[in-house]
Design a protein around this motif. Sequence first.
Motif, PDB file in Angstrom:
ATOM      1  N   GLN A 110     -67.777  16.837  88.739  1.00 17.60           N
ATOM      2  CA  GLN A 110     -66.701  17.154  87.819  1.00 17.60           C
ATOM      3  C   GLN A 110     -67.025  16.794  86.374  1.00 17.60           C
ATOM      4  O   GLN A 110     -66.469  17.363  85.446  1.00 17.60           O
ATOM      5  N   GLN A 111     -67.938  15.846  86.190  1.00 20.16           N
ATOM      6  CA  GLN A 111     -68.241  15.474  84.810  1.00 20.16           C
ATOM      7  C   GLN A 111     -69.225  16.467  84.187  1.00 20.16           C
ATOM      8  O   GLN A 111     -69.329  16.557  82.988  1.00 20.16           O
ATOM      9  N   THR A 112     -69.919  17.229  85.025  1.00 16.95           N
ATOM     10  CA  THR A 112     -70.906  18.153  84.465  1.00 16.95           C
ATOM     11  C   THR A 112     -70.443  19.609  84.633  1.00 16.95           C
ATOM     12  O   THR A 112     -69.604  20.072  83.880  1.00 16.95           O
ATOM     13  N   ASP A 113     -70.958  20.307  85.643  1.00 18.60           N
ATOM     14  CA  ASP A 113     -70.697  21.736  85.751  1.00 18.60           C
ATOM     15  C   ASP A 113     -69.235  22.093  86.007  1.00 18.60           C
ATOM     16  O   ASP A 113     -68.767  23.151  85.611  1.00 18.60           O
ATOM     17  N   PHE A 114     -68.508  21.215  86.686  1.00 19.44           N
ATOM     18  CA  PHE A 114     -67.135  21.569  87.078  1.00 19.44           C
ATOM     19  C   PHE A 114     -66.081  20.910  86.197  1.00 19.44           C
ATOM     20  O   PHE A 114     -64.962  20.681  86.624  1.00 19.44           O
ATOM     21  N   VAL A 127     -65.259  15.043  75.354  1.00 20.41           N
ATOM     22  CA  VAL A 127     -65.254  13.580  75.405  1.00 20.41           C
ATOM     23  C   VAL A 127     -63.956  13.086  76.043  1.00 20.41           C
ATOM     24  O   VAL A 127     -63.957  12.205  76.910  1.00 20.41           O
ATOM     25  N   ALA A 128     -62.841  13.685  75.610  1.00 20.57           N
ATOM     26  CA  ALA A 128     -61.543  13.280  76.166  1.00 20.57           C
ATOM     27  C   ALA A 128     -61.487  13.553  77.666  1.00 20.57           C
ATOM     28  O   ALA A 128     -60.939  12.753  78.434  1.00 20.57           O
ATOM     29  N   MET A 129     -62.040  14.672  78.108  1.00 18.62           N
ATOM     30  CA  MET A 129     -62.023  15.000  79.529  1.00 18.62           C
ATOM     31  C   MET A 129     -62.920  14.049  80.320  1.00 18.62           C
ATOM     32  O   MET A 129     -62.595  13.669  81.443  1.00 18.62           O
ATOM     33  N   LEU A 130     -64.013  13.630  79.697  1.00 16.19           N
ATOM     34  CA  LEU A 130     -64.879  12.656  80.373  1.00 16.19           C
ATOM     35  C   LEU A 130     -64.188  11.302  80.483  1.00 16.19           C
ATOM     36  O   LEU A 130     -64.358  10.584  81.463  1.00 16.19           O
ATOM     37  N   PHE A 131     -63.377  10.979  79.479  1.00 15.74           N
ATOM     38  CA  PHE A 131     -62.575   9.757  79.554  1.00 15.74           C
ATOM     39  C   PHE A 131     -61.620   9.837  80.749  1.00 15.74           C
ATOM     40  O   PHE A 131     -61.424   8.887  81.489  1.00 15.74           O
ATOM     41  N   SER A 132     -61.071  11.032  80.948  1.00 15.13           N
ATOM     42  CA  SER A 132     -60.156  11.233  82.067  1.00 15.13           C
ATOM     43  C   SER A 132     -60.885  11.157  83.411  1.00 15.13           C
ATOM     44  O   SER A 132     -60.374  10.601  84.383  1.00 15.13           O
ATOM     45  N   VAL A 133     -62.093  11.695  83.446  1.00 15.86           N
ATOM     46  CA  VAL A 133     -62.884  11.604  84.680  1.00 15.86           C
ATOM     47  C   VAL A 133     -63.129  10.137  85.026  1.00 15.86           C
ATOM     48  O   VAL A 133     -63.083   9.734  86.182  1.00 15.86           O
ATOM     49  N   GLY A 134     -63.339   9.322  83.991  1.00 14.15           N
ATOM     50  CA  GLY A 134     -63.628   7.905  84.208  1.00 14.15           C
ATOM     51  C   GLY A 134     -62.391   7.040  84.300  1.00 14.15           C
ATOM     52  O   GLY A 134     -62.491   5.819  84.319  1.00 14.15           O
TER      53      GLY A 134
END
Lengths: 410, 648
Positions: free
Chosen positions: A296-300, A52-59
Amino acid sequence: MSREGFTGYTRGEARTPTARALHFANFGPFGAIARLPWSIILLIVGVGLTGVAMLFSVGWDPVAQAPSPDEADLWRDQITRLGVGFVLMICLALLPLGIWARFAWPAYAVVIVLLVMVDFFGVMGGGAARWLKVGPIILQPSEPAKLAVTMALASYYQRMMPTNGQSPPLLVHGGALLIMLVPAALVFKQPNLSTALALAASGAMIIFFAGIAMRWVAAAIGIGLLSVPAIYTFVLEPYQRERVDTLIAGITGEATNGLGESYQIEQAKIAIGAGGFSGRGYLQGIQSQQEYVPEQQTDFILTIIAEEFGFIGAVGLLAVFAFLFVWSFRVAARNKSWFGRLATIGATSTIAFFAIFNSGMVLGLLPVLGMPLPLISYGGTALITVMACFGLILSAHLHQDEKLSSRGLF
Amino acid sequence: MARKNSPEADFDRRLLLAMGAGGAVFATLVGRLSQLQFFEAEHYRKLADENHIRLVLAPPERGQILDRFGRPLASQRQAGRVSVVPERLDDPEATLLQLSKFIDLPESRVKRVLEEIQTNRIRRASFVPVTVVQELSYEEFARLRVRAVEMDGVDVQMASTRSYPRGRDFAHVLGYVARASADDLTRLAEGRSPDELKTFEELFRHPDIRVGRQGMERFAEDWLRGRPGRRRVVTNAHGRPMQELEQDPTNAAVAGKDLFVTIDAELQRVAIERFEGESGAAVLMDVASGDVLAMVSTPAFDPNSFVNGISGKDYAELRDNPMAPLYPRAHGGVYPPGSTFKMVVATAALEAGVVKTTDTVRCGGSYRFGNRTWHCWKKGGHGTMNMHNGIKHSCDVYFYEIARRTGVSKIAEVAHKFGFGETFVLGMTGGRSGLVPDPAWKLKARGEPWFEGETLNFGIGQGQLGVTPLQLALMTARIAATGAPLKPKLIGFGPPSDEDKMLDAPLDPAIMEIQKAGMYGVTSEPGGTGYRSGDLGLGGPRLAGKTGTAQVRRISAEERAKGIRGGASIARELRDHALFVAYAPTDNPRYAVSVIVEHGEGGSRTAAPVGRDILAAAIKMDSGRTPVYAKRASVTPSTDGKPDGDPV
């Protein structure tokens, strides 16, 4: 989940009959909840929250220094799914293995029917028919198939395991192979190579642990290696062949044009390498923040972890996964029933297969296939499947002493 | 306890085996991570920097074009511009509809913007803004400034745009700029290295950058353009600039150089107004320096309408207008010179020695040669004519005779000495050479020999002969300067125009004095065809000139018999052109002028007053005085984009 009045065992590892007999934690649903291995569950949820935190960073919008409004849904969606997955995992963990075993064959049958239907009436998406649309509900039967095949194989061996202390005859393993191959072939035909491979891998692991003679294992590995050129030439689609070529070029250090098939993996390597030993810091991954790595939000998603938290973060994550797998194997070893052991092996293998294949692919060691990183990649169905697999493992842990009848399973 | 080779015991052994394999996999992954993030980290860090730091093009400011006294003719102006960013628009059509409530936004413009948005999307460049309106009025700008804040994806800002403050006055001299087309790029790409070419393509895609399409804007493109700079910015994977970095001053854009023309913009204005809406052309030049001080072609178009792309409808209107506003008459219009050519014929005759100034010819109104009759413009004839009177009265019969004696080749040779048949570029586009006919040309073009009768027509400036108003002005200037060499100039300070030759073919001053005396007679002696226009109205100086009438259509014998000689009895586009060439003051010539009033009928009646007033204005305003660039003109111009001697 009240733990009120609980005084003793935190991990449910009370194994002496006296302690078990006396403590309230050994009775009723509250007792079962209390006996769950909460530190392991915390670890699983922790990995999910890292995602979740990494997805926050992606966004994250590095110019506005604020979450980008377009991509704020990423982490919100994921945390909701994580919550749903958590509840599901706990519920499944509380199911006795007997119930798992009883539902194994019906689940397997339903999945096979759905897979056949997908092949004929499936909704096309991304060049493959993977979904079934039933009114408003969209089903992707290849996901529950992972769990169903594991349960079916475990149930099969529970029934077929000889009582005389001998390994099952070769014919029995042949039957298991068939049980695994039918859904794998149906999934492969969609085409969904990554799930087919996952089914085959976890099935193979179950057959291996059910005691197939080592010479057959050696023979299978030998045939597998020998057939690589044939698979490359006749089975793979042109785009898949190109990915393999790119991979080999990447490992041998040949120059690639940096575009097309190799672009994604090149950018991933740059992101990971630029992270260095300690990383650029949370929300500071330039390569990642500027959208250089596709998917980047999925496989990478491992690339953003490696860029922002560096070698320490990436190895730390892999170590947590490794620990969870070792713990799961120990659960398998301690279980008293063949169903429990082999189901745990199957579930663990499924998760491990994705974790290993995804890392290998992102690091440029394996060809690019649609493989999410368990618990971390954005996406609902994969996350739910992984949580359900953990639910099965937790159940095997909770009910390790459960005696299973071999009857009534067919 | 299970037996040693029981499945249970085997299970535990295989578990160890699997964990061993898993350990190996784990070690491989960690090994790869350490390779990428530890041993090769620096390499990848560098690649990442190269990835996201980009040098974005900074457009140069285009140089101005100024007149000889520093008045801006083409300049860069800051104007409000509204653009939309495709990626920030949910519904482009709705946004444009909303915009059209505050600004004037024609349907065609909306269509083009929508197309451009689509193109950007296809090129995956949705972050590149699309200009909706390049130049907003002050009110529109103020209104939108307030409103745009509420409209997502709409940008309102000040931007640099080309502007021609004097509008139509210099349309044919300066030409105009436009967004570069594929053709422009191909033309400009010639002889450039691939690296330069890449910068070029990038430069001309920039919304602020225009390319000279016509006229001096095109001729002096390299001089005016300047050199683009580079700004260091962080961009994302799609090339969208995200953040500005520290700038390198050596990489800043270099503005284009200013260019001065020799024209006096005020004189130009007076000359254009004097045409009072008639179509025609006028060229006025400084006799001593060769500076072109006015260059009029009217009607003209507004070059401002081309800068941001002219609509197909507006362009068709210009193209199909019967008055032909796109036609550069002054240097690209070819007309028969009529009687203004007679000084050239007289010069040729004297040079050839076939006549003396005192030789007389009797004019009875017509001239018989072979079995055909050539008419004089004066029905009853002029009586006995010598050279002076022949010019003064513009007697056709006199010139039929001396032309026949001189011969076509000699007349053509002298015509070339005056500059006829030559193209003068002077830094413009669209210039033409006209045509000086001779037997060789006729054999080649028509496959026929030269007929001597044609020489007679040649002698009065008719027939195949075609000249431009610019050439007529040059002829007049050389006569006025008594045959001194002349270097015509239109670019005062700017890139050299190598194609233009010096007019230095020797002309006998004594013969030139005879022509000047004849021209003086035309305007200043009673009976001269331009006598009414001889006084400049300045209480002293007079002008010397020569009128001319160029036949657009032959008057047939039947018409002549009916008394039809042109005028109101025939349609406008078939009426004769009126011409006038002159210089002033007569005693010390400073300016020479040529005027053509299309379908103006008679040179003395319509063209001569226009020429007189332009000359008078030039003298009154002292247009030929030292220009502001005089000090700089000695600096060797360079074209490598260095700002050497940028004019103040």
